[in-house]
Design a protein around this motif. Structure first.
Motif, mmCIF file in Angstrom:
data_model
loop_
_atom_site.group_PDB
_atom_site.id
_atom_site.type_symbol
_atom_site.label_atom_id
_atom_site.label_comp_id
_atom_site.label_asym_id
_atom_site.label_seq_id
_atom_site.Cartn_x
_atom_site.Cartn_y
_atom_site.Cartn_z
ATOM 1 N N PRO A 144 -27.210 8.453 18.495
ATOM 2 C CA PRO A 144 -27.013 7.114 18.183
ATOM 3 C C PRO A 144 -25.527 6.657 18.437
ATOM 4 O O PRO A 144 -24.617 7.332 17.601
ATOM 5 C CB PRO A 144 -27.618 6.727 16.932
ATOM 6 N N ARG A 145 -25.005 6.170 19.358
ATOM 7 C CA ARG A 145 -23.666 5.641 19.681
ATOM 8 C C ARG A 145 -23.732 4.199 20.105
ATOM 9 O O ARG A 145 -23.793 4.099 21.230
ATOM 10 C CB ARG A 145 -22.888 6.385 20.332
ATOM 11 N N ASN A 146 -23.583 3.228 19.329
ATOM 12 C CA ASN A 146 -23.561 1.747 19.845
ATOM 13 C C ASN A 146 -22.547 1.208 20.342
ATOM 14 O O ASN A 146 -21.324 0.903 19.628
ATOM 15 C CB ASN A 146 -23.917 0.804 18.531
ATOM 16 N N ARG A 147 -22.589 1.177 21.835
ATOM 17 C CA ARG A 147 -21.464 0.557 22.388
ATOM 18 C C ARG A 147 -19.914 1.351 22.608
ATOM 19 O O ARG A 147 -19.243 0.817 23.380
ATOM 20 C CB ARG A 147 -21.285 -1.012 22.352
ATOM 21 N N VAL A 159 -22.770 2.144 12.561
ATOM 22 C CA VAL A 159 -23.585 1.188 13.110
ATOM 23 C C VAL A 159 -22.926 0.889 14.463
ATOM 24 O O VAL A 159 -23.461 0.497 15.458
ATOM 25 C CB VAL A 159 -23.914 0.161 12.392
ATOM 26 N N ASP A 187 -22.321 -4.862 17.383
ATOM 27 C CA ASP A 187 -23.851 -5.279 17.398
ATOM 28 C C ASP A 187 -23.847 -6.007 18.952
ATOM 29 O O ASP A 187 -24.822 -6.601 18.899
ATOM 30 C CB ASP A 187 -24.096 -6.243 16.414
ATOM 31 N N SER A 208 -27.157 6.167 27.725
ATOM 32 C CA SER A 208 -28.380 5.413 27.980
ATOM 33 C C SER A 208 -28.027 3.972 28.511
ATOM 34 O O SER A 208 -29.087 3.587 29.535
ATOM 35 C CB SER A 208 -28.610 4.889 26.731
ATOM 36 N N SER A 209 -26.756 3.538 28.768
ATOM 37 C CA SER A 209 -26.841 2.363 29.675
ATOM 38 C C SER A 209 -25.157 2.209 30.047
ATOM 39 O O SER A 209 -24.484 3.242 30.004
ATOM 40 C CB SER A 209 -27.018 1.193 28.995
ATOM 41 N N TYR A 240 -22.500 -0.992 27.357
ATOM 42 C CA TYR A 240 -23.860 -1.518 27.045
ATOM 43 C C TYR A 240 -24.599 -0.389 26.044
ATOM 44 O O TYR A 240 -25.669 -0.700 25.492
ATOM 45 C CB TYR A 240 -24.615 -1.833 28.216
ATOM 46 N N PHE A 241 -24.353 0.726 26.203
ATOM 47 C CA PHE A 241 -25.150 1.811 25.771
ATOM 48 C C PHE A 241 -25.474 1.868 24.125
ATOM 49 O O PHE A 241 -24.503 1.176 23.503
ATOM 50 C CB PHE A 241 -24.687 3.256 26.271
ATOM 51 N N THR A 242 -26.376 2.337 23.797
ATOM 52 C CA THR A 242 -26.913 2.525 22.396
ATOM 53 C C THR A 242 -26.961 4.205 21.952
ATOM 54 O O THR A 242 -26.976 4.501 20.784
ATOM 55 C CB THR A 242 -27.927 2.016 22.020
ATOM 56 N N THR A 243 -27.050 5.172 22.906
ATOM 57 C CA THR A 243 -27.160 6.559 22.745
ATOM 58 C C THR A 243 -26.354 7.289 23.891
ATOM 59 O O THR A 243 -26.182 6.853 24.878
ATOM 60 C CB THR A 243 -28.646 7.156 22.668
#
Length: 843
Positions: free
Chosen positions: A574-577, A595, A598, A547-548, A566-569
């Protein structure tokens, strides 16, 4: 302390044997530590009788040290810290300088500080009435262009203003030595802008600038006045100049050199410079019909009668001369005064030193291709004077650092020079910190290099924002040969569609790039691409949609790739960073950080046990407090056994970020970034941790780096190379690159490989030695005349616990031993070279 019978009569530089975290002073010791070399635009330069130089212009710092519009330099071009005008001059620019016989300095600028006087320390002189300027034509503040002291202490002020301290004065005023009006000097109130003033020996006054009349009499851009300000009719320039005059020089024979933007004088062609007789008529023996092709801003004449001109021109009489030239006494170009490419931008000031060297100031940022911001000095032949404000390191940020097989150091980043040589965003450094000139990138990268990776053949793959290398197109990735040239066998086509943040070369020669791009050479690739050794897209690795941007990645031994940023997916999951991809680019569901962090993850490394250290700009990981640094288990879950306490800390947004991590073979962890504390303890931009996340109290970096650390390398010696945006490390000046001592790893092979101290050229007994006792040290006769020498006593942690300097004569000396039992090392160095030593036991 060590006490010696022999008298110490010399001083050596501190050597590189100190406590863990200390700066290594043997690495690039001549680095002046400049945040930026030189200054901004310089409009005027004035020489003091003692050789110091005052500069005025539009700038806020000199060599990275705050100075608002006014600075004083030592004769070698470095900043004189004892002179500081403070922030009161921060509005507009300072355009004019004049040094009074008593050493006080007059400076001219804008508006309410149009004319001020400074003490010899730079502070405002309260006994001087400040000149407040106003310009009715533009309904705004006025500006001073020129200041000139008369022999009687009175001061002439010229510029673009209508009122001086509330009284009508159009462009010209004379004030007394205390700054108040001179009632004996009256000029007609009519439009004029005065750019240049010269006072004649008989007190008559030459003025020049942009005006057409004086007292109703035609005088185009130049006139001569009597001492009371009335027009001197005996000086008649006829039609005068057809455009503004910027500079005047009075010659010993009474003739006058005039420079400016004009192309005619009294109806005759003369490009931007003319010589006048004392009555104002043109001197036809000085021919500049062709002359410079742009404005002459300032003039100076040397003792041989040659004329130095500076301005906004690129040729003179058809001969290339960029912004500075020397003319012979007949106006022809002086061929003996030549440059390579000259100044990069307009020059406004030229001054001659008594030794004939030439100071030039202006808007340039380089001269002859070498970084020179605002001001520099030339030799008498026009070449650059290397001794003026010398450079010793990178002039801008270093983002990446790699060590080659021969221990030389490749650096990359935002810099455009290293030392005095242009090096656009990439350079090769010797092991001692000096530039290796054999690596020549030509024009180098045309924009920032974000990362680099070294192949087994020492070729380097670089990535970043750049779109060309040495003027050859390359879409944000290039491979560089060992001599700095572009490797044209590496064919990547149009390259990445957006910037690339990181690169790594596999052992099989394939190359992984990651960043914010979504295609590579027209092939869709979401944030990451694998290239074959020749630069083609490898179809075996096609990552799912991310995603980023990816900021960092690394390979695992099993071929899987951990990505972070930076990505969140990833692939809609969902995969935060942080996430792990299979070798084909699909998401590995066996790695689940929950999670996750952050905030942004900037860097990560894998430990031998498969656990992963991550650093970045985050405060929590999977709901638990982890400021900037955390460790994950091999499955992505948080490793709670690694507890950094308060983690990194800072002040303000973005000031608490980890940019780099090293996992040492002994399990200790070095972290670098932009932070001021670790677990609540001062630790500026660098800290070392124990394997459980606690702060390593044996690592004491002192004041640390004064700005962010972007990248680091662990050396075979156990020391560290750190790179970033700093200009000091523990108060030692280091321009963006420093070597930091690692501690006992630094001494492992050298020091503790000896069983006892009983070998040439140093012998000591008794060994073992008693606590607090005395041992006798004998130096071989061969050391006579070798001095000065240095003896160092080091403990088992690599800390220096005693040292002495002395001149040897093959003598026997006594040494006091510590009062703490243990194994120590007694070593001998001469001028930084290790000569010998070994263990000594204290019990």
């Amino acid at each position: 302390m060590l006490r010696w019978v022999i008298l110490t009569i010399c001083v050596l530089p501190y050597l590189a044997f100190g406590q863990p975290g200390a700066n290594d002073p043997t690495f690039n010791p001549d680095d002046p530590g400049y945040l930026s070399h030189g200054t901004g635009t310089v409009f005027d330069v004035a020489l003091q009788p003692d050789g110091k130089v005052i500069v005025a212009g539009w700038f806020v710092s000199y060599n990275g040290i705050e100075r608002e519009r006014l600075a004083r330099l030592h004769e070698d071009g470095t900043l004189d810290l004892s002179f500081d005008a403070g922030p009161i001059l921060s509005y507009g620019s300072r355009n004019a300088l004049e040094i009074q016989p008593d050493g006080k300095v007059l400076s001219g600028g804008y508006n309410s500080y149009g004319v001020v006087r400074h003490s010899s320390e730079g502070t405002l002189d309260p006994s001087f009435t400040i000149g407040d300027l106003f310009n009715s034509l533009i309904n705004a503040g006025g500006v001073t262009h020129v200041l000139k002291c008369q022999s009687d202490g009175k001061i002439l002020v010229g510029g673009s203003f209508s009122y001086y301290n509330g009284s009508p004065r159009e462009g010209l005023v004379r004030i007394l030595s205390n700054g108040t009006f001179d009632p004996g000097f009256s000029v007609p109130y009519e439009f004029r802008i005065i750019s240049a003033i010269e006072v004649l020996p008989d007190d008559r006054i030459l003025i020049a600038g942009n005006f057409s009349t004086y007292g109703g009499v035609s005088r185009s851009c130049i006139a001569r006045l009597n001492a009371d300000g009335t027009l001197d009719p005996s000086f008649d320039p006829g039609e005068g100049a057809n455009a503004r005059v910027t500079s005047l020089v009075l010659l010993p024979d009474g003739d006058i050199l005039v420079g400016g933007a004009f192309t005619e004088f009294n109806g005759s062609a003369c490009n931007r410079i003319v010589r006048l007789n004392s009555d104002g008529s043109s001197d036809d023996s000085f021919n500049t019909e062709n002359g410079p092709n742009g404005t002459v801003e300032d003039l100076a004449v040397d003792t041989a009668g040659k004329v130095l001109i500076v301005g906004d021109f690129t040729s003179c009489s058809g001969i290339p001369r960029s912004m500075v030239a020397s003319l012979n006494s007949d106006g022809s170009v002086d061929a003996s005064f030549d440059q390579l490419s000259g100044a990069s931008d307009q020059l406004f000031s030229v001054s001659l030193q008594p030794d004939g060297k030439v100071l030039i100031g202006g808007a340039m940022n380089n001269f002859d291709g070498y970084v020179r911001n605002g001001i520099t000095r030339l030799e008498t032949d026009g070449s650059l004077d290397w001794e003026f404000n010398p450079v010793g390191g990178a002039v801008d940020e270093i983002v990446g650092v790699e060590v080659l097989s021969d221990n030389r150091i490749l650096i990359a980043g935002e810099f455009t020079a290293y030392g005095d040589l242009p090096r656009n965003r990439i350079a090769l450094i010797e092991e001692n910190g000096s530039l290796d000139p054999s690596f020549d990138p030509g024009m180098g990268a045309n924009s920032v290099v974000r990362d680099l990776s070294i192949q087994s053949d020492d070729k380097a793959v670089i990535v970043g924002i750049f779109t060309s290398y040495d003027n050859m197109p390359c879409g944000r990735v290039a491979r560089i040969n060992v001599n700095g040239s572009l490797d044209t066998t590496f064919q990547t086509g149009t390259g990445a569609s957006d910037q690339v943040y990181c690169v790594s070369v596999r052992t099989d020669g394939r190359i992984l790039l990651s960043g914010s791009f979504t295609s590579f050479n027209g092939v869709g690739r979401s944030r990451s691409v694998l290239l074959t050794p020749d630069g083609a897209v490898d179809p075996s690795f096609d990552p799912v949609e991310i995603s980023s941007a990816i900021r960092w990645h690394f390979w695992q031994p099993d071929g899987k790739v951990v990505v972070m940023g930076y990505f969140t997916t990833v692939g809609g999951t969902p995969r935060n960073r942080i996430a792990r991809l299979n070798s084909d680019g699909t998401l590995d569901p066996g790695f689940d950080p929950g999670v996750g962090p952050d905030g942004i993850v900037m860097k990560g490394v894998v430990q031998p046990d498969g656990k992963i250290l991550i650093g970045g700009y985050f405060q929590n990981v999977n709901g638990m407090s982890r400021n900037g640094i955390a460790r994950l288990n091999a499955d992505g879950s948080l490793d709670v056994s690694f507890d950094p306490g308060e983690g990194i800390g800072g002040q303000g947004s973005g000031s608490n970020t980890v940019h780099s991590i090293i996992h040492q073979p002994d399990g200790k962890i070095l972290v670098g970034g932009n932070f001021q504390t670790y677990d609540g303890f001062p630790s500026s931009c660098l800290a070392r941790l124990n394997p459980d996340g606690d702060r390593d109290t044996l690592f004491t970096p002192g004041n640390g780096a004064d700005n962010m650390v972007q990248d680091m390398e662990l050396l075979a010696s156990g020391d560290y190379l750190i790179a970033g945006h700093f200009i000091r490390y523990d108060e030692a000046r280091r321009s963006r690159l420093a070597r930091v001592l690692g501690g006992n790893d630094h001494f492992a092979g050298l020091i503790f490989g000896h069983d006892e101290l009983s070998f040439s050229p140093l012998q000591a007994y008794p060994n073992p030695a008693p606590l607090g006792g005395v041992v006798t040290v004998t130096l071989d006769d061969q050391l006579a005349g070798r001095g000065p020498l240095r003896i160092v006593l080091i403990d088992a942690l690599g800390r220096e616990v005693g040292e002495e300097l002395f001149v040897p004569y093959g003598s026997r000396s006594t040494v006091d031993m510590p009062r703490t039992a243990g194994v120590y090392y007694l070593g001998l160095w001469a001028s930084g070279n290790y000569l010998g030593g070994g263990k000594i036991i204290v019990e």
